[in-house]
Design a protein around this motif. Structure first.
Motif, mmCIF file in Angstrom:
data_model
loop_
_atom_site.group_PDB
_atom_site.id
_atom_site.type_symbol
_atom_site.label_atom_id
_atom_site.label_comp_id
_atom_site.label_asym_id
_atom_site.label_seq_id
_atom_site.Cartn_x
_atom_site.Cartn_y
_atom_site.Cartn_z
ATOM 1 N N SER A 151 0.847 -1.205 0.000
ATOM 2 C CA SER A 151 0.000 0.000 0.000
ATOM 3 C C SER A 151 0.876 1.246 0.000
ATOM 4 C CB SER A 151 -0.903 0.013 1.232
ATOM 5 O OG SER A 151 -0.142 0.342 2.378
ATOM 6 N N ALA A 152 0.326 2.331 -0.520
ATOM 7 C CA ALA A 152 1.078 3.584 -0.597
ATOM 8 C C ALA A 152 1.508 4.057 0.798
ATOM 9 C CB ALA A 152 0.227 4.654 -1.277
ATOM 10 N N VAL A 153 0.626 3.908 1.781
ATOM 11 C CA VAL A 153 0.962 4.360 3.145
ATOM 12 C C VAL A 153 2.171 3.591 3.678
ATOM 13 C CG1 VAL A 153 0.163 4.407 5.550
ATOM 14 C CG2 VAL A 153 -1.370 5.172 3.728
ATOM 15 N N LYS A 154 2.160 2.261 3.517
ATOM 16 C CA LYS A 154 3.265 1.434 4.046
ATOM 17 C C LYS A 154 4.567 1.708 3.293
ATOM 18 C CE LYS A 154 1.017 -2.453 6.284
ATOM 19 N NZ LYS A 154 0.752 -3.883 6.269
ATOM 20 N N TYR A 155 4.461 1.761 1.961
ATOM 21 C CA TYR A 155 5.646 2.004 1.138
ATOM 22 C C TYR A 155 6.271 3.356 1.491
ATOM 23 C CZ TYR A 155 7.952 4.078 -2.936
ATOM 24 O OH TYR A 155 8.807 4.775 -3.748
ATOM 25 N N LYS A 156 5.473 4.403 1.511
ATOM 26 C CA LYS A 156 6.024 5.738 1.753
ATOM 27 C C LYS A 156 6.517 5.888 3.197
ATOM 28 C CE LYS A 156 4.366 8.242 -2.184
ATOM 29 N NZ LYS A 156 3.962 9.529 -2.753
ATOM 30 N N SER A 177 7.882 3.459 4.943
ATOM 31 C CA SER A 177 9.190 2.776 4.976
ATOM 32 C C SER A 177 10.280 3.681 4.427
ATOM 33 C CB SER A 177 9.154 1.498 4.128
ATOM 34 O OG SER A 177 8.196 0.613 4.629
ATOM 35 N N ILE A 178 9.993 4.326 3.314
ATOM 36 C CA ILE A 178 10.994 5.206 2.693
ATOM 37 C C ILE A 178 11.340 6.367 3.638
ATOM 38 C CG2 ILE A 178 11.431 6.801 0.770
ATOM 39 C CD1 ILE A 178 11.406 3.820 -0.060
ATOM 40 N N ARG A 179 10.335 6.981 4.235
ATOM 41 C CA ARG A 179 10.601 8.108 5.153
ATOM 42 C C ARG A 179 11.407 7.650 6.359
ATOM 43 N NH1 ARG A 179 4.997 9.400 3.947
ATOM 44 N NH2 ARG A 179 4.490 8.370 5.900
ATOM 45 N N LYS A 180 11.093 6.442 6.838
ATOM 46 C CA LYS A 180 11.836 5.882 7.977
ATOM 47 C C LYS A 180 13.313 5.720 7.605
ATOM 48 C CE LYS A 180 11.949 4.368 12.100
ATOM 49 N NZ LYS A 180 11.655 5.391 13.096
ATOM 50 N N ARG A 232 16.220 15.078 9.517
ATOM 51 C CA ARG A 232 14.990 15.500 10.201
ATOM 52 C C ARG A 232 14.013 15.947 9.123
ATOM 53 N NH1 ARG A 232 19.177 17.272 13.196
ATOM 54 N NH2 ARG A 232 19.532 18.847 11.582
ATOM 55 N N ILE A 233 12.830 15.324 9.116
ATOM 56 C CA ILE A 233 11.825 15.692 8.105
ATOM 57 C C ILE A 233 10.960 16.819 8.673
ATOM 58 C CG2 ILE A 233 9.891 14.894 6.696
ATOM 59 C CD1 ILE A 233 11.099 12.044 6.900
ATOM 60 N N TRP A 234 11.099 17.998 8.106
ATOM 61 C CA TRP A 234 10.348 19.162 8.601
ATOM 62 C C TRP A 234 8.980 19.279 7.977
ATOM 63 C CZ3 TRP A 234 11.460 21.628 12.861
ATOM 64 C CH2 TRP A 234 12.766 21.535 13.360
ATOM 65 N N GLY A 235 8.887 18.867 6.737
ATOM 66 C CA GLY A 235 7.597 18.985 6.060
ATOM 67 C C GLY A 235 7.440 17.904 5.020
ATOM 68 N N ASN A 236 6.198 17.552 4.777
ATOM 69 C CA ASN A 236 5.847 16.453 3.894
ATOM 70 C C ASN A 236 4.657 16.936 3.065
ATOM 71 O OD1 ASN A 236 5.123 14.004 2.806
ATOM 72 N ND2 ASN A 236 4.687 12.992 4.755
ATOM 73 N N ASP A 268 3.808 6.362 9.254
ATOM 74 C CA ASP A 268 4.885 6.685 10.202
ATOM 75 C C ASP A 268 5.887 7.678 9.598
ATOM 76 O OD1 ASP A 268 3.779 4.766 11.961
ATOM 77 O OD2 ASP A 268 4.770 3.184 10.788
ATOM 78 N N SER A 269 6.734 8.185 10.489
ATOM 79 C CA SER A 269 7.800 9.130 10.087
ATOM 80 C C SER A 269 7.241 10.239 9.195
ATOM 81 C CB SER A 269 8.925 8.388 9.346
ATOM 82 O OG SER A 269 9.441 7.361 10.149
ATOM 83 N N LEU A 270 6.130 10.790 9.639
ATOM 84 C CA LEU A 270 5.387 11.743 8.801
ATOM 85 C C LEU A 270 6.093 13.074 8.603
ATOM 86 C CD1 LEU A 270 1.744 11.181 10.010
ATOM 87 C CD2 LEU A 270 2.722 10.682 7.763
ATOM 88 N N GLY A 271 7.010 13.395 9.537
ATOM 89 C CA GLY A 271 7.606 14.736 9.513
ATOM 90 C C GLY A 271 6.869 15.640 10.484
ATOM 91 N N ASN A 272 7.507 16.788 10.758
ATOM 92 C CA ASN A 272 6.965 17.718 11.739
ATOM 93 C C ASN A 272 5.631 18.310 11.303
ATOM 94 O OD1 ASN A 272 7.343 19.221 14.222
ATOM 95 N ND2 ASN A 272 7.585 21.022 12.906
ATOM 96 N N ARG A 273 5.462 18.562 10.025
ATOM 97 C CA ARG A 273 4.179 19.053 9.495
ATOM 98 C C ARG A 273 3.878 18.354 8.172
ATOM 99 N NH1 ARG A 273 2.038 24.341 10.483
ATOM 100 N NH2 ARG A 273 0.509 23.747 8.903
ATOM 101 N N THR A 274 2.601 18.113 7.931
ATOM 102 C CA THR A 274 2.196 17.615 6.619
ATOM 103 C C THR A 274 1.326 18.673 5.941
ATOM 104 O OG1 THR A 274 0.181 16.563 7.439
ATOM 105 C CG2 THR A 274 2.179 15.211 7.445
ATOM 106 N N PHE A 275 1.371 18.697 4.632
ATOM 107 C CA PHE A 275 0.586 19.671 3.865
ATOM 108 C C PHE A 275 -0.144 18.947 2.736
ATOM 109 C CE2 PHE A 275 3.960 22.089 5.892
ATOM 110 C CZ PHE A 275 3.275 23.174 6.416
#
Lengths: 237, 237
Positions: free
Chosen positions: A187-192, A194-197, A205-209, A220-227
């Motif tokens: 699934s896109a959620v699991k794949y993405k 894993s990559i962010r992790k 450090r992921i500041w934005g997604n 997971d590993s969504l970053g500090n903010r999502t847009f």
């Protein structure tokens, strides 16, 4: 006779108005992730609304205000980025646009045709989303490392995607990550996630997604903010 | 002279149109949680747009389509609820409405005045959100346990809140949980997460979580699905 015509006209106008109002409601439900997931096609009665939205200027205005918010956030929270301060961008309908394809396919009212869509992608002619290109350049100029993460398959689409991004001005990113064999069918959620992790495990450090699909911004590993960028044309699971 | 007037009129009409388009963009950014958080007041140029949205029918239509999605989800995923199958509802501008208060205060364009707002709340006259009352009754009738979770202070507002909910038809819920002393000053996300965790610790499964604020729908123990109701009038942190 005149009255009949007038009344018929009123009734037609009222249906147009009803469809416009329904279109507004449906699109808000999609953008706030309130709809059943994944939805398959745009309801036919929303066709005119979605068409007007995508090509009548409001889509670009909506993108603009989000990008203004992102730039404000980046400047005020991370004034001097280090070389481990990162952003994640999705590719399709984030960096580059499939609007020309969907324009020819009733803006998502037709069922998804993977053969036709692949043929479009393989032209390498997706135009840049100009507002996002501005954001991309601003972030890189400020010193952020930008990772492009896409569900497109690496095996078949690596070259055309790289070329398309480059010919549209997306130059200077840290890495373009496509879906390799090990992630096939995930699934896109699991794949993405894993990559962010993995990116975080490298010390970033992921500041934005930033993405147009909720599946870009969940997990997971969504970053500090999502847009969430608007996309009322299709939904990826 | 005529040309001058015509051109002035065009320019005024064009400003109205610009404000309407900006209002649409701003509201979408708020509802998708893309704005800087918490935002303090509605931008003045969005006043007419937000007023028309809240009282011109679109707000009710938007609520309707979300409630249809919720009912569809509940019916298809949990056809026969047990006595541990739960839903979480927020109170203000979810179950009962502060629109009459905000109508008298330029729909959020004025800075928040806690004294005046408390005086309004203490009247116990917040009207039901009719679409949410329909949802509330449907879920209870199907056998779900509905928990109402509010940031209102227990010490001062328990009685008036209970009375207001009851006089508006919110009867038959499992429990109304107000903010007790131990949660004073805690952020809405942390407070509501703690409450939901306690509910889960009692053995309940939270199937859905419905609120008008993103802070209702973030944090832990969120439930299987969250549903964001529209509220362009204010933002709670």
């Amino acid at each position: 006779m005149m009255m009949m015509i007038r009344s018929e006209l009123d009734s037609t106008l009222s249906e147009v108005d009803d469809d416009e109002r329904y279109g507004l409601s449906w699109r808000l439900a999609v953008e706030t992730n309130n709809t059943e997931r994944p939805w398959k096609t745009v309801p036919l009665r929303c066709y005119k609304h979605v068409e007007n939205y995508m090509v009548g200027g409001q889509y670009q205005l909506d993108m603009n205000i989000i990008v203004d918010q992102i730039v404000f956030y980046a400047k005020s929270h991370i004034p001097v980025p280090s070389n481990k301060d990162a952003w994640i961008f999705d590719v399709d309908d984030t960096c580059i646009s499939n609007v020309p394809y969907y324009k020819a396919n009733r803006f998502g009212c037709e069922p998804f045709d993977s053969t036709m869509f692949k043929a479009w992608i393989n032209k390498g002619m997706c135009p840049a989303n100009p507002v996002i290109l501005r954001l991309f350049k601003t972030l890189i100029q400020r010193g952020f490392k930008v990772f492009l993460v896409t569900g497109r398959y690496e095996e078949t689409l690596a070259k055309i995607t790289t070329d398309n991004l480059h010919n549209q001005g997306f130059i200077g990113y840290q890495r373009l990550i496509l879906r390799s064999g090990e992630y096939k069918g995930m699934s896109a959620v699991k794949y993405k996630s894993s990559i962010r992790k993995e990116i975080e495990n490298e010390g970033y450090r992921i500041w934005g997604n930033v993405g147009d699909q909720w599946t870009d911004l969940q997990g997971d590993s969504l970053g500090n903010r999502t847009f969430k960028l608007p996309n009322p044309m299709y939904c990826i699971s």
